[in-house]
Design an enzyme around this catalytic site. Sequence first.
Site: not given
Length: 253
Positions: A10-12, A95, A97, A167, A173, A213, A234-235
């Site tokens: 997921n590149w957000k 998600h 966020e 999640e 993150g 993470s 993500g990251g």
Amino acid sequence: MERRPLLAGNWKMYTTIAEAEALAGAVARSAIPADRDVMLAPPFTALAAVGRVLAGSPVLLGAQNVCWEEKGAFTGEISPAMLKDVGCRLAIIGHSERRHIFGETDAMINKRVAGALRFGLIPVLCIGETLEEREAAQTFAVLERQLRKGLLGITLADGDQLVVAYEPVWAIGTGKTATVEQAQEAHYFVRNLLVDMYEKNIATQMRILYGGSVNPGNVDALMSQPDVDGALVGGAALKADSFCSIINFNKSA
Ligand code: PEP
């Protein structure tokens, strides 16, 4: 039941079109074991370009959200028909966020799941507790509420039609990963809920991803858990080398 692992990036809101093309190209050119699925979810602006880069590769294109309507006056939303048109196969929904920054409710998320399925997109339904909820021993209650409300009225013909992602919000993150025991405990709980909600063969076929993470150093241990069927990353998905290491996980003994 053997479930095919899914490694999803997921590149957000991180990549330009050129950056997304370069990253997708590096992933698509890498050696991807044939026994697993890989999905990339770039920002909406890069979907078409990344779709072109991925053409002919086994890597699947995914969206970071999806509306429930096919078309209409929904400023700022993207419809499931549009995502199909651009080549998406999956869509991340709910998600943390979206839930916590943009106020998306379980009811809204349920409509998004239904809309995605209506157009043949595979929803990746994200659920997870906050740190406050975990510390108040509400983890299971939160997971049950988010899963039952998110899937209210959703019928499935088979378990491949939907993916669930656990999640924990406190692990997203933050560099804090759930322990493998915490992940497996939550996934086992979700699996049993799914068995209660759907026919057993559907519930046991459905993939449950862990997200929070995930990195090349912890993926092997997480993937060795019986109910962890993949990762939502993500990251560590923003760098080709770390995401490719994650794709090439080996279950640790
Ligand atoms: C995510 O965005 O779904 C996520 C799990 O992020 P990270 O891997 O950076 O924790």
